[in-house]
Design an enzyme around this catalytic site. Structure first.
Site, mmCIF file in Angstrom:
data_model
loop_
_atom_site.group_PDB
_atom_site.id
_atom_site.type_symbol
_atom_site.label_atom_id
_atom_site.label_comp_id
_atom_site.label_asym_id
_atom_site.label_seq_id
_atom_site.Cartn_x
_atom_site.Cartn_y
_atom_site.Cartn_z
ATOM 1 N N TRP A 57 5.327 24.898 -20.160
ATOM 2 C CA TRP A 57 5.653 24.092 -21.349
ATOM 3 C C TRP A 57 7.082 24.418 -21.730
ATOM 4 C CZ3 TRP A 57 2.143 21.121 -24.606
ATOM 5 C CH2 TRP A 57 2.791 20.531 -25.702
ATOM 6 N N GLU A 79 9.148 30.543 -18.002
ATOM 7 C CA GLU A 79 9.006 31.538 -19.059
ATOM 8 C C GLU A 79 8.583 32.861 -18.423
ATOM 9 O OE1 GLU A 79 6.920 29.879 -22.877
ATOM 10 O OE2 GLU A 79 6.039 28.894 -21.126
ATOM 11 N N ASP A 112 13.421 30.672 -19.848
ATOM 12 C CA ASP A 112 13.146 30.140 -21.179
ATOM 13 C C ASP A 112 12.465 31.251 -21.977
ATOM 14 O OD1 ASP A 112 12.139 28.895 -23.417
ATOM 15 O OD2 ASP A 112 11.132 27.265 -22.350
ATOM 16 N N GLN A 168 9.856 32.228 -26.820
ATOM 17 C CA GLN A 168 8.862 33.031 -27.530
ATOM 18 C C GLN A 168 8.972 34.518 -27.224
ATOM 19 O OE1 GLN A 168 4.876 31.508 -27.786
ATOM 20 N NE2 GLN A 168 5.526 29.417 -27.393
ATOM 21 N N LYS A 203 12.993 29.415 -30.799
ATOM 22 C CA LYS A 203 12.037 29.910 -31.787
ATOM 23 C C LYS A 203 12.414 31.233 -32.473
ATOM 24 C CE LYS A 203 8.057 27.748 -29.478
ATOM 25 N NZ LYS A 203 7.624 26.821 -30.532
ATOM 26 N N ARG A 221 -3.899 32.886 -28.561
ATOM 27 C CA ARG A 221 -2.534 33.415 -28.552
ATOM 28 C C ARG A 221 -2.333 34.215 -29.829
ATOM 29 N NH1 ARG A 221 1.756 28.827 -27.483
ATOM 30 N NH2 ARG A 221 0.628 27.702 -29.109
#
Length: 434
Positions: free
Chosen positions: A134, A207, A240, A243, A269, A403
């Site tokens: 994502w 990620e 990426d 997070q 973020k 999560r």
């Protein structure tokens, strides 16, 4: 239930995903959000996995108030001191090669810019990412997103190829002793990529810990081997860290664990601690080639001073309050609590993640590992009734994956309270099911 509010929401709002949490949120402070009735709800998702300093951190409030009153937004061709200071401060936290920054607003926007830079600098167009990735909902980022949202919108951007996600819990790639053989899986995945490629591999975008993909932590050694395979093909590695950046995993950046630096890094973020701030960082060489070839990413909010001021404050607080070390310490406690749940409950199949980005996967039983979407939904509702906001992955057959990403400023007793509520909710739902 505030029925008038929800009736008006149905009448006025475009629905953009799964249903809304059935509480009207009035305000937020620290690790809590509060509904219209004043009920405190412990926020185990840091907003949208972003508010690493908690809600309404006084330093952020002061910075935003000051910046809005003095210098918030400029013509995109103008520069201000906060942007230059942020570039200096941010690149100082990274390996020396990553010395050039562009300041943007969202994660998708940062990934769009990174993809364009990779294509322009390599002269190629194919982008490889994980099959549970994502990276955003704009065109290029969405084309590199394989976990959801691909159906019904016409052809995605050409040249996007998928690698198998290294999910140690479910991967069919096993050694003779039953252990996970990620080396074989990665080699198999790149063999498929090579077969499908039109000979124009530009970059691999991933990620370090897939979040929406189910809190999948790359096995130690995976990232280093992936970088080698990219180099062998003349591809760039784009990480990426929307997070995982700024301390969440117990290191400043998740890639530090493996001692591997990307060619391009995207942050979002966590960089804004809940406000829209993002950045792309790359090498002098890549930036020079892109500039020479006419790189264009002239957006409305590029280099906005307000965004820079916020990001500078986030860096200040992370450093002053030792939040990276705090995430590692509290993360160790969280891991211990979650592993105890796995040991005590047949439906808790797996625990994974690092620092204060962790997850548990619920299953119908440990032997079958059958997904437990309905159980996840019921436990989420039970947690909310007890004052804890939990987040399950909102994707088919992944609704039993929680999560857990509380603010890095969460108090130790609040962290344990959240896990206590999670366990109480799990037990209550199981008891009710008989």
């Amino acid at each position: 239930m505030d029925t008038t509010f929800w009736d008006e929401a149905d009448r006025l709002l475009i629905r953009y995903g799964t249903g809304f949490t059935p509480r009207v949120i009035e305000r937020a402070s620290g690790a809590y959000v509060f509904d219209r009735q004043g009920t405190p709800i412990l926020d185990f998702t840091s907003g949208q996995m972003s508010s690493i300093l908690g809600h309404a951190h006084p330093d952020i409030v002061a910075t935003v108030s000051s910046a809005v009153a003095s210098l918030d937004h400029l013509f995109s061709g103008m520069l201000s001191a906060p942007v230059l200071e942020l570039a200096d401060r941010l690149t100082a936290t990274l390996p020396p090669a990553l010395g050039k920054m562009m300041l943007l607003t969202t994660g998708a926007e940062a990934n769009e810019a990174a993809i364009k830079m990779a294509k322009l600098s390599t002269g190629r167009f194919e982008i490889v990412s994980f099959d549970r990735s994502w990276h955003g909902m704009t065109q290029g980022a969405a084309a590199a997103t394989f976990s959801a949202g691909r159906h019904g919108y016409g052809p995605p951007t050409p040249g996007n190829l998928a690698l198998p996600t290294p999910n140690a819990y479910r991967s069919p790639f096993r050694s003779s002793d039953g252990s996970y053989d990620w080396e074989a899986e990665l080699a198999y995945g790149f063999a498929l990529v090579d077969r499908q490629s039109a000979g124009s591999l530009a970059a691999c975008l991933i990620e370090p810990i897939l979040s929406s993909g189910g809190i999948i932590d790359l096995p130690p050694g995976y990232l280093r081997r992936l970088k080698e395979m990219c180099d062998e093909r003349g591809m760039l590695l784009i990480l990426d860290e929307a997070q995982t950046g700024l301390g969440r995993t117990g290191t400043m950046y998740a890639f530090e664990r493996d001692g591997v630096a990307p060619d391009i890094l995207t942050l979002s973020k966590t960089l804004g601690a809940g406000l829209p701030v993002a950045a792309v960082i790359t090498t002098d060489e890549i930036e020079q080639v892109c500039h020479d070839r006419g790189f264009l990413f002239y957006t409305t909010h590029v280099s906005d001073p307000l965004a820079a001021a916020v990001a500078l404050t986030v860096l200040d607080v992370v450093e002053r309050e030792n939040l990276t070390e705090r995430a590692a310490t509290l993360g160790g406690q969280l891991t211990g609590r979650l592993l105890a749940l796995r040991d005590d409950y047949e439906v808790v199949g797996d625990v994974r993640g690092r620092g204060l980005l962790q997850g548990i996967e619920l299953v119908k039983d440990k032997k079958s590992k059958a997904p437990a979407d309905a159980l996840g939904k019921a436990i989420t509702a039970a947690c909310l009734e007890r004052g804890l906001h939990m987040n399950i992955v909102q994707l088919p057959e992944m609704g039993g994956i929680f999560r857990i990403a509380p603010p890095l400023t969460i108090k130790e007793d609040e962290l344990h309270l959240g896990v206590d509520i999670l366990e109480a909710s799990l037990k209550a739902v199981l008891d009710a099911a008989g």
